[in-house]
Motif scaffolding. Structure first.
Motif, short mmCIF file in Angstrom:
data_model
loop_
_atom_site.label_atom_id
_atom_site.label_comp_id
_atom_site.label_asym_id
_atom_site.label_seq_id
_atom_site.Cartn_x
_atom_site.Cartn_y
_atom_site.Cartn_z
N LEU A 196 5.19 10.93 13.32
CA LEU A 196 4.20 11.46 14.20
C LEU A 196 4.85 10.71 15.74
O LEU A 196 4.61 11.43 16.64
CB LEU A 196 2.88 11.37 14.07
CG LEU A 196 2.22 12.08 13.00
CD1 LEU A 196 0.86 11.60 12.74
CD2 LEU A 196 2.40 13.52 13.49
N VAL A 197 5.01 9.61 15.73
CA VAL A 197 5.35 8.79 17.00
C VAL A 197 6.60 9.59 17.50
O VAL A 197 6.95 9.82 18.64
CB VAL A 197 5.62 7.31 16.62
CG1 VAL A 197 6.12 6.92 17.78
CG2 VAL A 197 4.28 6.86 16.52
N GLY A 198 7.62 9.84 16.67
CA GLY A 198 8.95 10.60 16.86
C GLY A 198 8.72 11.81 17.19
O GLY A 198 9.33 12.03 18.51
N LEU A 199 7.81 12.49 16.81
CA LEU A 199 7.72 13.86 17.28
C LEU A 199 7.01 13.91 18.64
O LEU A 199 7.36 14.67 19.63
CB LEU A 199 6.83 14.76 16.22
CG LEU A 199 6.38 16.19 16.61
CD1 LEU A 199 7.69 16.99 16.69
CD2 LEU A 199 5.40 16.76 15.53
N GLY A 229 -6.39 8.89 20.43
CA GLY A 229 -5.78 9.10 19.06
C GLY A 229 -6.20 7.71 18.33
O GLY A 229 -6.86 7.74 17.04
N ALA A 230 -6.37 6.63 18.77
CA ALA A 230 -6.97 5.47 18.16
C ALA A 230 -8.34 5.56 17.82
O ALA A 230 -8.79 5.39 16.93
CB ALA A 230 -6.40 4.08 19.14
N ASN A 283 0.93 -1.09 0.10
CA ASN A 283 0.10 0.11 -0.04
C ASN A 283 1.00 1.39 0.04
O ASN A 283 0.23 2.31 0.28
CB ASN A 283 -0.89 0.07 1.13
CG ASN A 283 -1.91 -1.05 1.07
OD1 ASN A 283 -2.47 -1.38 0.21
ND2 ASN A 283 -2.09 -1.60 2.21
N GLY A 284 2.02 1.09 -0.46
CA GLY A 284 3.02 2.30 -0.50
C GLY A 284 3.61 2.47 1.01
O GLY A 284 3.29 1.97 2.15
N ILE A 285 4.76 3.42 1.22
CA ILE A 285 5.37 3.69 2.57
C ILE A 285 4.80 5.05 3.16
O ILE A 285 5.22 5.33 4.14
CB ILE A 285 6.99 3.54 2.32
CG1 ILE A 285 7.62 3.36 3.43
CG2 ILE A 285 7.37 4.80 1.37
CD1 ILE A 285 9.03 3.02 3.39
N SER A 286 4.33 5.73 2.43
CA SER A 286 3.95 7.06 2.85
C SER A 286 3.51 7.15 4.14
O SER A 286 3.70 8.00 5.17
CB SER A 286 3.26 8.07 2.00
OG SER A 286 2.15 7.45 1.67
N HIS A 287 2.26 6.08 4.33
CA HIS A 287 1.56 6.28 5.82
C HIS A 287 2.38 5.80 6.72
O HIS A 287 2.49 6.25 8.10
CB HIS A 287 0.26 5.67 5.47
CG HIS A 287 0.30 4.15 5.15
ND1 HIS A 287 0.34 3.96 4.02
CD2 HIS A 287 -0.01 3.17 5.70
CE1 HIS A 287 0.37 2.45 3.75
NE2 HIS A 287 0.16 2.15 4.89
N TYR A 288 3.44 4.93 6.67
CA TYR A 288 4.18 4.39 7.46
C TYR A 288 5.11 5.52 8.15
O TYR A 288 5.51 5.66 9.25
CB TYR A 288 5.05 3.10 7.10
CG TYR A 288 4.05 2.01 6.73
CD1 TYR A 288 3.61 1.17 7.64
CD2 TYR A 288 4.26 1.54 5.20
CE1 TYR A 288 2.70 0.15 7.55
CE2 TYR A 288 3.20 0.37 5.15
CZ TYR A 288 2.59 -0.33 6.19
OH TYR A 288 1.98 -1.50 5.78
#
Length: 185
Positions: free
Chosen positions: A28-31, A83-84, A17-22
């Motif tokens: 976001l997790v890192g931030l 968030g979930a 499905n591509g890598i962009s959403h990962y």
């Protein structure tokens, strides 16, 4: 076949499905981790939530060591749940669409009061038992995947590097075993 073509095939199989959403999720997790660290001086992790919450109602020294940080830990954990929930109500239910989101291929959509909600097909007892096992594992492993995987690896902790390698190897092995046994939700 050229090396570039082989890489493209392997990349397509690993990320169909591509890598962009990962990548965006990882950013976001890192931030979030950086914000928590800068605000508290403590590495983020969800495994201490239960013990820090129990410090509100128990005088045991095991729980009291979390008194100075328990308030932000509760807010942090509630933020994970919120968030979930926001994601499920917006993207997963189809209320909001994005090219970064691929609809789930499992689960069911339900109409609740004019709002479409997504629910997993995984049986509740399996979610409960899985949660218990994860909770025990995070205490035995002295932290969770978010604490070790994001903060520990990010700070080059050798204990976290070993922990994450162990988490991954065991998870991959169990997933392969479950699939081979034909277990489904």
């Amino acid at each position: 076949m050229t090396a570039t073509a082989l890489l493209a095939v392997a990349f397509g199989e690993l990320f169909p499905n591509g890598i962009s959403h990962y990548a965006i999720g990882g950013l976001l997790v890192g931030l979030g981790t950086v914000v928590i660290y800068l605000g508290t001086g403590i590495a983020a992790g969800a495994s201490t939530f239960l013990e820090s919450t129990l410090s509100y109602v128990s005088n045991l020294s095991r729980f009291q060591r979390y008194v100075p940080s328990r308030d932000w830990r509760v807010v942090f954990t509630l933020g994970i749940v919120a968030g979930a929930a926001i994601y499920a109500v917006t993207f997963q239910s189809g209320l909001v669409s994005s090219s970064l989101h691929q609809p789930a291929t499992t689960g069911q959509l339900y109409d609740v009061g004019g709002l479409t909600l997504w629910m997993t097909e995984v049986q509740p007892w399996r979610l409960f038992v899985g949660g218990i096992l994860i909770g025990i594992g995070t205490r035995v492993g002295k932290g969770c995947t978010s604490g070790h995987g994001v903060c520990g690896v990010g700070s080059a902790s050798s204990a976290s590097l070993v922990g994450v390698a162990t988490f991954l190897l065991i998870a991959i092995g169990v997933a392969q075993l479950v699939q081979a046994l034909g277990v489904s939700p």
